[in-house]
Write a protein that holds these residues in place. Structure first.
Motif, PDB file in Angstrom:
ATOM      1  N   GLY A 146      13.568  -2.086 -12.192  1.00  0.00           N
ATOM      2  CA  GLY A 146      12.799  -2.984 -11.339  1.00  0.00           C
ATOM      3  C   GLY A 146      11.958  -2.214 -10.347  1.00  0.00           C
ATOM      4  N   LEU A 147      12.050  -2.596  -9.077  1.00  0.00           N
ATOM      5  CA  LEU A 147      11.239  -1.958  -8.053  1.00  0.00           C
ATOM      6  C   LEU A 147      11.892  -0.664  -7.576  1.00  0.00           C
ATOM      7  CD1 LEU A 147      10.208  -5.109  -5.978  1.00  0.00           C
ATOM      8  CD2 LEU A 147       8.981  -3.995  -7.856  1.00  0.00           C
ATOM      9  N   TYR A 148      11.075   0.345  -7.449  1.00  0.00           N
ATOM     10  CA  TYR A 148      11.559   1.659  -7.045  1.00  0.00           C
ATOM     11  C   TYR A 148      11.932   1.667  -5.564  1.00  0.00           C
ATOM     12  CZ  TYR A 148      11.253   6.647  -5.899  1.00  0.00           C
ATOM     13  OH  TYR A 148      11.498   7.915  -5.447  1.00  0.00           O
ATOM     14  N   ALA A 149      13.117   2.152  -5.256  1.00  0.00           N
ATOM     15  CA  ALA A 149      13.555   2.312  -3.864  1.00  0.00           C
ATOM     16  C   ALA A 149      13.044   3.652  -3.341  1.00  0.00           C
ATOM     17  CB  ALA A 149      15.075   2.250  -3.777  1.00  0.00           C
ATOM     18  N   TRP A 150      12.343   3.606  -2.201  1.00  0.00           N
ATOM     19  CA  TRP A 150      11.775   4.832  -1.653  1.00  0.00           C
ATOM     20  C   TRP A 150      12.897   5.779  -1.221  1.00  0.00           C
ATOM     21  CZ3 TRP A 150       7.078   3.189   1.889  1.00  0.00           C
ATOM     22  CH2 TRP A 150       6.181   2.427   1.122  1.00  0.00           C
TER      23      TRP A 150
END
Length: 242
Positions: A146-150
């Motif tokens: 899903g969305l990349y965690a910084w």
């Protein structure tokens, strides 16, 4: 009185044909080595193409017109053997087993940036946790589900932050474009930001938390001998040879 005669026995035609075929094959292989040709398919992503692959392979393509290179932009952890790629490019800490890896770039540093217009009237984040109060530009990566965690690091402390915002992309250069268009803060490779910092079109954020990652590696299966074309590509990209 008997007369002895030593006469050569002619080889049968099948033996002659086999020897001629072997000689022809050896000649073909020699020519193949002397004049590398064919297509080298590489799974990679656009930042690696722009910053490493294209600048180094362009002279090779001019020198060897019979070599073709195909880039497939892919942010997934592609199985290059199953997908019939000759090689792939990833950060050094994401390499498959049973692969030969060749370093092709220095370590990468990630950075956070935003435009002056976005930051106007807003308080700068002092820690990564403060990003939750800001609009950020998300990156969608298949390999992260899903969305990349910084990812951040400071003094040995690692910290991941999931951000939110109006825009989500799956391309590094669109992260940069959205930041330049005042859509929020972006997390991108530092080398893409340097000129914008110098020009003042973007402002660095959380500099003391910017992490470094192992540099890009070209990798390929160790189960077969690389073709002459792939060998030339490897040597053109190998960091130690630069």
């Amino acid at each position: 009185m008997g007369v002895s005669c030593a006469c050569a026995v002619p080889a049968d035609s099948a033996t002659i044909d086999a020897e001629l075929a072997e000689l022809a094959e050896l000649a073909e292989l020699a020519a193949w080595r002397d004049k590398p040709a064919g297509t080298v398919r590489i799974s990679t992503h656009n930042h690696a193409i722009t910053t490493v692959l294209w600048p180094r392979l362009l002279p090779l393509l001019h020198a060897y017109p019979d070599i073709q290179v195909e880039f497939a932009v892919d942010y997934a952890m592609t199985d290059i053997v199953a997908e019939l790629f000759d090689a792939g490019v990833r950060s050094g800490n994401q390499l498959d087993k049973d692969m030969i890896a060749v370093r092709i770039s220095p370590d990468l540093r990630m950075a956070v940036a935003a435009s002056p217009a976005y930051l106007e009237g807003r308080q700068l984040p002092l820690s990564p946790a403060d990003l939750t109060g800001h609009r950020c530009i998300n990156l969608r990566l298949p390999t992260y589900g899903g969305l990349y965690a910084w990812e951040f690091e400071k003094g040995g402390q690692a910290l991941n932050v999931r951000v939110t915002g109006q825009v989500t992309v799956n391309n590094t250069f669109w992260l940069l474009r959205a930041a330049l268009d005042d859509m929020g803060q972006a997390y991108v490779p530092l080398d893409l930001l340097q000129s914008h910092f110098e020009q003042g079109t973007l402002v660095p954020v959380l500099q003391d938390w910017w992490p470094s990652f192992p540099g890009y590696h070209l990798y390929y299966a160790n189960r077969r001998q690389p073709s002459p074309a792939l060998t030339l590509v490897i040597e053109a990209l190998r960091m130690e040879s630069r």
